[in-house]
Design a protein around this motif. Sequence first.
Motif, PDB file in Angstrom:
ATOM      1  N   VAL A  88       0.972  -1.259  -0.017  1.00  0.00           N
ATOM      2  CA  VAL A  88      -0.016   0.033   0.074  1.00  0.00           C
ATOM      3  C   VAL A  88       0.920   1.386   0.096  1.00  0.00           C
ATOM      4  O   VAL A  88       0.746   2.118  -0.761  1.00  0.00           O
ATOM      5  N   ARG A 116      -7.853   1.792   0.034  1.00  0.00           N
ATOM      6  CA  ARG A 116      -6.706   1.790   0.922  1.00  0.00           C
ATOM      7  C   ARG A 116      -5.598   2.786   0.445  1.00  0.00           C
ATOM      8  O   ARG A 116      -4.858   3.395   1.160  1.00  0.00           O
ATOM      9  N   THR A 142      -6.814   6.571   0.748  1.00  0.00           N
ATOM     10  CA  THR A 142      -6.804   6.855   2.036  1.00  0.00           C
ATOM     11  C   THR A 142      -5.278   7.065   2.700  1.00  0.00           C
ATOM     12  O   THR A 142      -4.962   8.119   3.259  1.00  0.00           O
ATOM     13  N   ARG A 143      -4.338   6.334   2.465  1.00  0.00           N
ATOM     14  CA  ARG A 143      -2.896   6.231   2.733  1.00  0.00           C
ATOM     15  C   ARG A 143      -2.310   7.383   2.198  1.00  0.00           C
ATOM     16  O   ARG A 143      -1.431   8.072   2.619  1.00  0.00           O
ATOM     17  N   PRO A 199     -14.417   1.372   2.197  1.00  0.00           N
ATOM     18  CA  PRO A 199     -13.328   0.391   2.654  1.00  0.00           C
ATOM     19  C   PRO A 199     -13.819  -0.964   1.979  1.00  0.00           C
ATOM     20  O   PRO A 199     -12.934  -1.923   1.724  1.00  0.00           O
ATOM     21  N   GLN A 227      -8.443  -2.082  -2.693  1.00  0.00           N
ATOM     22  CA  GLN A 227      -7.058  -1.622  -2.837  1.00  0.00           C
ATOM     23  C   GLN A 227      -7.005   0.071  -3.070  1.00  0.00           C
ATOM     24  O   GLN A 227      -6.259   0.580  -2.425  1.00  0.00           O
TER      25      GLN A 227
END
Length: 321
Positions: free
Chosen positions: A117, A155, A158-159, A141, A152
């Motif tokens: 990620v 993720r 968001t990261r 999510p 993914q």
Amino acid sequence: MKDLPARRLLLVHAHPDDESITNGATMARYAAAGAHVTLVTCTLGEEGEVVPDSLAHLAPDREDRLGPHRAGELAEAMRELGVTDHRFLGGQGRFRDSGMMGVPQNHRAGAFWNAEVDEAAAYLVEVIRSVRPQVLVTYDPRGGYGHPDHIQAHRVATRAVDLAAERAYRRDLGAPHTVAKVYWNRVPRSVAEDAFARLRAEAPDRFPGVAAIGDVPGVVDDALVTTEIDGTAYADRKAAAMRAHLTQITVDGAYFALSNDLGQPLFTTEYYQLAAGAPGETEGGRERDLFAGIAGLDPIAAGAGSAAGREGLGEISGGAS
């Protein structure tokens, strides 16, 4: 990038066509209003099923040339929406479509589902710090319906939002930037139920079958929806963008089908859930502008709208663009 417009919107999607189905009207509306709209697509959609028999040779179990072809479809869809800034995460072909959950392709080398990620997020951090969007749109999510690439994408997006704002992180990727608002794609359950009821009443034989509400990504209880964007004035543009994804979508009037030939409504009002950031001023309990409440930005008017785009009423032109 220099001299960017005051409003900057970034959308993160898993495959070519996801953006047009889910956010096509929103993208066209903001692009027409002068906002800088950036689309980042995480894979080429190499594992997609092919709808037209004439293009079946592109499929992954034959020539495996679907990905580059879909990149061309995406470029045409963006022309229809008036979006000039569209990119693939890490460059075209960096990450491969992982297929549906549980298939062997999930474990293939280079599959997006297998990516670290933070590694994937770094590519998006560079985009965020370059474009400096106030608003980012992506999936919830669950990825809307559980596809590994959609999960993914959530993720990674968001990261990347967190890392882009971190002053100590990778200054070689640009100066830190904080995204003011993050939205997840949604469809209110009542809207989906009404639209499917119209489909069954008015066009039950338009396709071999009718999809179920569970086939529509992001359907949630109405109370979770914080924002709705009226894109009825851009219904024709959205339909044309969806038709550009010829290998994946069949559009017929106000309805469409994917490779399963199950009819679905083509939504021209698009819905969101504010996942991060402060809500803007609301009207009737929901925001009507993704940029609402962001300091220094006046609201964008909804526009006059058009009868051609009324939700699920079969009034969108069914001809090819």
